[in-house]
Design a protein around this motif. Structure first.
Motif, PDB file in Angstrom:
ATOM      1  N   PHE B 142       0.812  -1.228   0.000  1.00 25.24           N
ATOM      2  CA  PHE B 142       0.000   0.000   0.000  1.00 25.24           C
ATOM      3  C   PHE B 142       0.843   1.276   0.000  1.00 25.24           C
ATOM      4  O   PHE B 142       0.492   2.263  -0.624  1.00 25.24           O
ATOM      5  CB  PHE B 142      -0.934   0.020   1.210  1.00 25.24           C
ATOM      6  N   PRO B 178       0.080   1.987  -5.058  1.00 23.10           N
ATOM      7  CA  PRO B 178      -1.166   2.396  -4.394  1.00 23.10           C
ATOM      8  C   PRO B 178      -1.124   3.840  -3.889  1.00 23.10           C
ATOM      9  O   PRO B 178      -2.092   4.585  -4.058  1.00 23.10           O
ATOM     10  CB  PRO B 178      -1.271   1.400  -3.227  1.00 23.10           C
ATOM     11  N   ARG B 179       0.007   4.231  -3.337  1.00 20.39           N
ATOM     12  CA  ARG B 179       0.064   5.583  -2.785  1.00 20.39           C
ATOM     13  C   ARG B 179       0.042   6.643  -3.889  1.00 20.39           C
ATOM     14  O   ARG B 179      -0.527   7.723  -3.708  1.00 20.39           O
ATOM     15  CB  ARG B 179       1.327   5.743  -1.927  1.00 20.39           C
ATOM     16  N   MET B 182      -3.598   6.896  -4.943  1.00 15.80           N
ATOM     17  CA  MET B 182      -4.397   7.573  -3.911  1.00 15.80           C
ATOM     18  C   MET B 182      -4.118   9.086  -3.886  1.00 15.80           C
ATOM     19  O   MET B 182      -4.899   9.843  -3.315  1.00 15.80           O
ATOM     20  CB  MET B 182      -4.124   6.964  -2.538  1.00 15.80           C
TER      21      MET B 182
END
Lengths: 235, 235, 235, 235
Positions: B142, B178-179, B182
């Protein structure tokens, strides 16, 4: 993630207050969720004279993000009592602008905030164990919205010091969950002191892991850390 | 999280195209990261005539979010080739508005996008295993930003079908992590068909868990799911 | 000012509908003020099937920006009747999402819209004389908010054709004034046909002058003109 | 229009500084256009220690909105010299973040600012005659963007006091025009003292009229007035 490193606790408090004021001056309804505890004490001290009796802040609404209820009838919870003491009462905030989260309305909290236009900003402290709001290790999970958390014996001991007598200690508390917090438009997390240095390093450099509740916060597209140099000393 | 349920794949494609157009019409630079694959084929079919030769979309810049390089010299990767075929070439997008992510520049991708003002919107598909972009189970975590992922034998077999001959298959691919995803201001995830129903239910109702890569996406403050009724059938 | 020039009235209508849809898909309350008249007829024709029975547009609220009341008891005014006929009724918009401006509530209109969060976008047509909404030459002035305009004999003759019988023609009408319109976050003005070419050129290239009501609109920081090539032919 | 009334010049200065800081703390490029003159002196005094040597303001860019050039070779103009003296030099602002408007580049100013992402906020003072920036009565008109204004004898006398010797006094000055100012996302206008009370009343309550340059500003959808009680005494 914007990281602001200040020299002292006082400067950290001032910079955080200025962040909030930047939102509060807007010309539309502004929804703030603000924290109780020890970290913000100086910040509220700075904020009170800026806000007191200023009608140009009539557009600002306040929400508390967690609450430890008091079992004695007619007593308000720990968080709202703290916020009243350090900010709402000395700043003269109108009761109609204080939106209490409590044991009665926690199931409506997420929906109510969404209907009110969402939180413009949520101001968080952080514990050395990575907790924020009432999201302590082993309580809520990342996907949780506002939740009721049962207190086991250890938790009751932990929160016991916040009450005058043992018959006030509740069996549960309520808190905005990780997902409720992440729904805010902007997250500000502030921290002071060497006791927070380890968890701040963990948050900035480490993995996103349920064991460290605050680790999820780095995934927010708009988060600001405001640290004094002690809290930032391991970065 | 806004969930839009459409009757058919065609309606899902149209609604997604309308979302993108809503951004593209703005009067300032707009940064879109868009997906290759099979889900968007109809959407690009709808988008091409809207965009082709329209100077009022000169403010729009395009980014691809992953790339499987081709080992043969001078050949572009799988993703950009796909995007060219289905959208950039038929829509006549200027080369100066196509910002390729590839094996040469992936380490600058996050910084470059931030310097360009950030992504206004990223459009994602989802795999039945919960992957999005090149974030497959067991690859990125993540907290990862744009990353290089080494291909083991199983992965090489999986991606082998995308190449004409085995000497084109690369040893690694690159993907926004993922970061990085996001960090976009808005995430749109679209899905079609009963094959996706299980993972969509998992995403909407389930926990945030590294084993299911897409589970993190529900933590974004501004995400829209656009589903046909088959993909939404278990909600 | 973004100027979008389309080939035909049909394309102008489609592009305008796509602008509105871009706003309507958002995941929060969206306030639109939309126009009656002949210019939007095709646009509403395109919009109706996109909107009808779609629960994902339940966040959208509609406001009319002017009204010519009908003197006969129980009859609605000209503008709302038009909007019902071309859009609200065929699209099945819920009555709770239709916010009528009329002769009873016009003095609360500006305050009400501000309390509702302001207009996200206002869609305007333009007359060959430069009027928009009910801001005709010699009626309101730039600084006016929502106003009541008395009808002299000339005006009564002008609006007479909108009524079945002369005893329906009112002595006054109401309209959002220039300042109310300028308070919207985004202004979209669309125009079609050679009859509008002169006033469009005047608006784009000319001075800001009370004699030309629409001339103020170019001072808005976020305005989009959507024109067919006839209306744009003098640019 | 949000109107903030403060008790004193000092409070007005503080509140204005807090508005600017609210923008400056953002995590993306922020473009400010700020004013020279006497009104902001206290504000810059308050701002300098907040900004000096703070790397967390490296995202902020500064633009001046007018300039009276100095005819002597190698001398900078009046406005930029003032801004350097009261803010840029004591605050240690990097030269790469100072975007000078001058007699060489004024024709590119509007385009350059748009390419840089537009102004987030422009801070204006106001003259008793209603002028702001170099938009004096009888110079620019509302529709003007950044302009060169020729100085007649009266103007030369007026600006003469700003120069050491008469051979420095220029034949013209440059200024962002009303339309350039109105293109900013937010306008802040501050005023202090009874000498400004009349024009503030005129601005708030009066018509929009070319004879009073500042009268156009009330048409901006997002303008804040920050006044001390003397300047607000006629409201």
């Amino acid at each position: 993630m914007k990281i602001i490193i200040t020299d002292t606790y006082e400067e950290m408090s001032k910079v955080t207050a200025q962040h909030l004021l930047g939102y509060m001056y807007q010309d539309r309804r502004v929804n703030l969720s603000i924290t109780a505890g020890t970290t913000p004490i100086k910040m509220y001290e700075l904020l009170v004279p800026e806000v007191k009796a200023k009608s140009y802040f009539d557009n600002v609404h306040y929400y508390n993000f967690d609450e430890i209820p008091n079992r004695k009838e007619g007593r308000e919870g720990v968080t709202i009592s703290d916020l009243r003491k350090f900010f709402f009462t000395p700043a003269g905030i109108s009761e109609t602008h204080i939106h209490k989260l409590d044991h009665n309305n926690w199931q409506q909290q997420d929906e109510q905030i969404a209907a009110d236009g969402g939180l413009d900003v949520i101001l968080l402290g952080i514990g050395a164990d990575g907790h924020y709001c009432g999201n302590l290790p082993g309580t809520t999970t990342f996907a949780d919205q506002t939740s009721r958390v049962e207190c086991d014996a250890a938790m009751k001991e932990r929160i016991g010091r916040l009450f005058e007598s043992s018959d006030e200690i509740p069996d549960y508390y309520v808190t905005m969950g990780p997902r409720s917090v992440m729904a805010a438009k902007h997250i500000i997390l502030f921290a002071s002191g060497t006791k927070k240095a380890e968890i701040i390093k963990r948050l900035v450099d480490g993995s996103v892991d349920q064991a460290i509740q605050a680790s999820i916060l780095k995934m927010h597209p708009h988060i600001t850390l405001i640290l004094d140099k002690d809290a930032a000393s391991l970065l």
